[in-house]
Design an enzyme around this catalytic site. Sequence first.
Site, PDB file in Angstrom:
ATOM      1  CE  LYS A 136      -4.491  -1.691   2.111  1.00  0.00           C
ATOM      2  NZ  LYS A 136      -5.388  -1.693   2.932  1.00  0.00           N
ATOM      3  CE  LYS A 221      -6.909  -6.586  -3.468  1.00  0.00           C
ATOM      4  NZ  LYS A 221      -7.083  -6.853  -1.836  1.00  0.00           N
ATOM      5  CE  LYS A 224     -15.766  -2.219  -3.239  1.00  0.00           C
ATOM      6  NZ  LYS A 224     -15.937  -1.700  -1.549  1.00  0.00           N
TER       7      LYS A 224
END
Length: 357
Positions: A136, A221, A224
């Site tokens: 991240k 993966k 959104k």
Amino acid sequence: MSNMSKTAATVQKVVSTKLSHGSTVFSMIQPTGLFHLGNYFGAVRVWKQLANPSNCHSHLMFGVADLHSITLPQDPLRLNDSIETSIASLIACGLDPEHCNLFVQSRIPQHVQLNWILSCITPMGQLNRMTQFKSKAALRSEDIGSAKLGLFTYPVLQAADILIYKSTHVPVGQDQAQHLELTRDIAQLFNNTVGREYFPLPSTMLAPTQKIVSLKNPSKKMSKSDPDELSKIFFNESSKNIVHKINKAVTDSIEGPLYYSEEQRPGISNLINLIAAVTGQSIQNIEHQISDFTKAQLKDYTSSLIIDELKEPSYRYKQIKDDHALLEKIAIEGSRIASEKAQKTIDEVYSLVGLRR
């Protein structure tokens, strides 16, 4: 117990939704808007299966992790809307507030209180090994100085989220398994520090569904945040959109019978994973059924199953998404109940560490 055997003893696939008397199940999802198929099959549907009347003697705690969401920049107005959308989505996907507790993390200050206690005993070296932090933060190890503290330490808050309710089971996806192992380590460290087995060591319940990946790029993966709208399917999509997106999904140029291989045929394998997620069948059984399908037939079959699966949640979402008073009432009541449970733990923890008699 060795690390390998310890992990095996605390990680299990969700093969049964029947819980032992007195269990406490806990999980949360970040408020990033509507759920896509990865969220639905990888987390929320398992929660729904657990939140049934047969588990009425267990505590089922499901929340919206809004404090975790601000480890990355957020638009305040959009975040507020996303929190409400998440509550509506959880209810639409079958979580009945009569059978489980739905709450909003930031409304329960005890999470943050326990987070500080646990932060004071958690070694930084363990946090530095968390693979999701490095992913991240998008940083090389030599650039760690520019990373934000919240992103670095959020696994401790995650441990506090879980332990504040003395959770015994935590249903998560495979990508969170490392954090659950850290939670157990922190719980044991606290127990050792205070000289008693206060916190249970929660078991990781892995969702039975394989990871659902992008329809357009199976190496990633489903997300959104992916700018390609054809890469993802949301649970409230129209039948027309579902058919269109599945028809546009990447497959391959291999001729002959269809078969499952994430390395050789990632696109085909993703469609098979979706079929397995809907039907609950094994990959082997599905391979046998679809081996003689054309790729077009496989896509038609996948679309029809997804449309049927999402019909009811999509309808329920349309019914409640604009009922702001109802959604706020559910969030307030669920957070009140959660706060009462959490306060009992905080009182005990403060006493154990010497902050309160």
